[in-house]
Design an enzyme around this catalytic site. Structure first.
Site, mmCIF file in Angstrom:
data_model
loop_
_atom_site.group_PDB
_atom_site.id
_atom_site.type_symbol
_atom_site.label_atom_id
_atom_site.label_comp_id
_atom_site.label_asym_id
_atom_site.label_seq_id
_atom_site.Cartn_x
_atom_site.Cartn_y
_atom_site.Cartn_z
ATOM 1 N N TYR A 1 -17.449 -17.192 -22.856
ATOM 2 C CA TYR A 1 -17.895 -16.847 -24.361
ATOM 3 C C TYR A 1 -18.945 -17.905 -24.707
ATOM 4 C CZ TYR A 1 -14.063 -13.231 -24.176
ATOM 5 O OH TYR A 1 -13.277 -12.328 -23.790
ATOM 6 N N PHE B 1 -12.150 -4.931 -26.946
ATOM 7 C CA PHE B 1 -12.894 -3.850 -27.456
ATOM 8 C C PHE B 1 -11.898 -2.780 -28.368
ATOM 9 C CE2 PHE B 1 -16.494 -4.151 -24.275
ATOM 10 C CZ PHE B 1 -17.122 -5.028 -24.949
ATOM 11 N N LEU C 1 -11.468 -2.408 -31.254
ATOM 12 C CA LEU C 1 -11.870 -1.532 -32.322
ATOM 13 C C LEU C 1 -13.280 -0.956 -32.225
ATOM 14 C CD1 LEU C 1 -11.346 -4.117 -35.489
ATOM 15 C CD2 LEU C 1 -10.160 -2.095 -34.649
ATOM 16 N N GLY D 1 -15.587 -2.117 -30.073
ATOM 17 C CA GLY D 1 -16.743 -2.784 -29.526
ATOM 18 C C GLY D 1 -18.001 -2.414 -29.948
#
Length: 280
Positions: free
Chosen positions: A60, A207, A209, A211
């Protein structure tokens, strides 16, 4: 939801509404890096709002801004009740996108890098992330999971999880060492969710929501949200947490206002009528 907490591995109690760190370094997968100060502010506010479960990964990152380093700068020395879960497996390609997979021999180095970047002697939870951007299934996980189990025996990892897997891969991993959580696409496999419930394994969808994709049924969500004076995202989160006692939500954001909105979903109560309407 009948309870607001879940004990990962039986000994790490976390609030079921946590935080995902993927959006801290970047607003979108292809977008520019956010400023480090932004991520630090979001992390500190998240903990103030009661987050004690943060999901992160070394990959990330964007343009030198890395979620692990932001977490360390923002929150170390860490609160006693904070649980940080990370994942290893994906390897970034030349463009920075995690398009490759680590070999068993590379996993130790990735775990040790997480220990250094987070500034800890032992990682709370390490998930083996399998495969690329495609769906779960199709490859053995035993050899790689056995490497992580060995690092667990050395005391470098407290608990192990798996990510982007199917039922056969979960069974294979559990034959090697205990699994405390599964990270899979949201609503990807309801049978697998039922298996996690039976075994007391946390299900931590990514994901959750969408993504960036549209919700499956916007009309129903908007109708219930209007009735409850809530946002569609808040209703989605409340529905997710109401769907299973082992479900953990880790919505991610790099925006303070969005963080406040997400965390307010804890106070949203869905009635039987709401649930019936949302589930059709």
């Amino acid at each position: 939801m009948t309870t607001t907490t879940f004990a990962l591995g039986g000994d790490l109690p976390v609030n079921r509404l946590g935080f995902g760190a993927m959006r801290l370094p970047m607003g979108t997968l292809g977008g520019p890096a956010r400023t480090p100060e932004n991520g630090i502010a979001v992390l500190r506010r998240a903990v103030e709002l009661g987050v004690n479960h943060i999901d992160t990964a070394a990959f990330y990152a964007r343009g030198g801004v890395r979620s692990n380093e932001l977490i360390r700068e923002a929150l170390a020395p860490y609160p006693d009740d904070l649980v940080i879960a990370t994942k290893v497996g994906p390897l970034p390609g030349p463009d920075g996108v995690p398009s490759g997979q680590a070999t068993p021999d590379q996993l130790r180095g990735l775990v040790e890098a997480d220990l250094r970047s987070l500034g800890v002697d032992r990682l709370d939870v390490v998930n083996l992330r399998v495969g690329g951007m495609s769906g779960p299934g199709g490859e053995s996980v035993a050899e790689r999971f056995a490497v992580l189990a060995g690092l667990q025996q050395e005391g470098l990892i407290r608990h192990l999880g798996v990510s982007n897997i199917d039922a056969a891969q979960l069974a294979e991993a559990r034959s090697v060492a205990p699994v405390v959580c599964v990270q899979n696409p949201y609503a990807d496999d309801l049978a697998l969710l039922a298996e996690c419930e039976a075994a007391g394994i946390a299900y931590v969808p990514f994901f959750l929501l969408g993504g960036g994709r549209e919700p499956l049924d916007t009309r129903r969500l908007e109708k219930v949200a209007a009735r409850l004076d809530a946002t569609v995202s808040q209703v989605q989160l409340a529905l997710l947490l109401a769907s299973s006692p082992v479900m953990l939500a880790i919505p991610g954001t790099g925006d303070l206002a969005h963080l406040e909105e997400n965390m307010a979903a804890r106070d949203l109560t869905l009635t039987d009528e709401d649930l019936a309407e949302l589930r059709g």
